[in-house]
Design an enzyme around this catalytic site. Structure first.
Site, short mmCIF file in Angstrom:
data_model
loop_
_atom_site.label_atom_id
_atom_site.label_comp_id
_atom_site.label_asym_id
_atom_site.label_seq_id
_atom_site.Cartn_x
_atom_site.Cartn_y
_atom_site.Cartn_z
CD GLU A 8 -2.85 1.36 2.29
OE1 GLU A 8 -3.08 2.55 2.60
OE2 GLU A 8 -3.26 0.39 2.94
CG HIS A 10 -1.31 5.58 -1.28
ND1 HIS A 10 -2.34 4.75 -1.65
CD2 HIS A 10 -1.22 5.49 0.08
CE1 HIS A 10 -2.88 4.20 -0.57
NE2 HIS A 10 -2.21 4.63 0.48
CG HIS A 166 -6.93 2.69 0.24
ND1 HIS A 166 -7.28 4.03 0.14
CD2 HIS A 166 -5.80 2.64 0.98
CE1 HIS A 166 -6.38 4.75 0.79
NE2 HIS A 166 -5.48 3.94 1.31
CG ASP A 292 -1.34 4.68 4.53
OD1 ASP A 292 -1.59 4.96 3.34
OD2 ASP A 292 -2.15 4.87 5.45
#
Length: 337
Positions: A8, A10, A166, A292
């Site tokens: 995860e 981004h 998500h 994250d």
């Protein structure tokens, strides 16, 4: 630990600068740094991977992404645009990078077709979708736990790729009625977990995993509060069997769905006591490392995990072994980056 896998992490498209600044202003500690890093798919990201021992990253298009686009045609065009872009950026770095597909979720057939294209033509590792899709009228919130979405879940199962649910921000009347006067709770403090938990538990209780027993779904942030509350959830779905006066229709227990269908990651939740609780509730073999980034610090995620008091076999499984198995990363050689 060297050679971690994270999934995860981004990124954003360079044409989406206005949205990137807006999202960073809401959910980043340092908005300018966030925008700079989320737009980078080369030097900054790779340097962090090298410094903190991440060998392989599966990239995910940032929230709210395609799920905020109300027009179905525009949503499809934008999804194709970002999927094509990230493929071109990483196609020569397949030893370090993979990607999730961004999908338009107005209708299941279109979503299934774009996922199929990305998996078969680009080798993408699955899909990451930012919770519900805003419908064409700008008011309807589209969820994927009803039978009309079976064609999409069937495609995921047939392709053998997981689906990452998500969070996104509350929208429309939901925001106005529930969150507007409690805006400090929007995002990581509460709304993200509440939204994804509702959606994934909706899939459980509405029989999605019963109809597609091979389907694999991922939740971030150590399970969006669900593993922490799993005894109480299980108690009411199994012992009492009458949540809100309705008889349970699930074929298995909530714990069995976590055993067979649901995974969690450490993204944005760097708490060793919480991780140990989740290990005790659902097992270390259903947990995967994630950062994250760039909404959270890449350094914090990695140094926390590397120093956490865990048996080395458990650290190996969470750090890379489980992801290698789920994503069929046979080519991944435990990179010592």
């Amino acid at each position: 630990m060297r050679g971690k896998i994270t999934l995860e992490d981004h990124w954003d498209h360079p044409d989406n600068g206005e949205q990137a600044h807006k999202w960073a202003g809401l959910f980043a500690v340092d908005p300018e740094k966030n925008v700079r890093e989320i737009m980078d798919l080369d030097h900054i990201r790779t340097s962090y991977m090298d410094e903190y021992g991440v060998g392989y990253t599966i990239l995910s298009y940032t929230s709210p992404g395609v799920q905020s686009i109300t027009d179905p045609g525009e949503a499809l065009k934008f999804a194709q645009k970002v999927n094509d872009y990230v493929y071109e950026k990483i196609k020569d770095k397949s030893d370090r990078y993979g990607s999730f597909a961004a999908l338009p979720m107005h209708d299941p057939k279109t979503a299934a077709e774009e996922l199929t294209r990305c998996v078969r033509e680009y080798g993408f590792k699955g899909a990451l979708v930012n919770d519900y899709q805003v419908g064409e009228d700008g008011e309807t919130l589209i969820f994927y736990d009803q039978p009309e979405w079976d064609v999409f879940w069937e495609t995921c199962s047939e392709l053998g790729v997981p689906f990452y649910m998500h969070p996104r921000e509350p929208y429309g009347i939901i925001y106005d009625k529930l969150w507007k006067q409690r805006k400090w709770l929007v995002g990581p403090p509460l709304s993200f977990a509440q939204g994804v938990s509702l959606h994934v538990l909706g899939m459980v209780t509405n029989g999605v995993f019963d109809r597609f027993p091979k389907l694999q779904v991922i939740m971030g942030h150590l399970g969006e509060h669900v593993p922490v509350d799993i005894w109480r959830i299980n108690h009411w779905l199994e012992d009492v069997k009458k949540p809100c006066g309705l008889h349970k229709t699930m074929k298995k227990t909530i714990r069995e769905y976590f055993r067979d269908n649901i995974w969690v990651t450490t993204s944005g939740n760097f708490s060793t006591p919480t991780m140990n609780l989740v290990i005790n509730e659902i097992g270390a073999d259903r947990i995967m490392f994630s950062t994250d980034y760039p909404f959270e610090s890449f350094k914090d995620a990695c140094t926390w995990f590397d120093a956490a008091e865990l048996p080395e076999q458990t650290r190996e499984a969470i750090g890379r072994g489980n992801a290698k198995k789920l994503f069929k990363l046979d080519q991944y050689k435990d990179c010592d980056a």
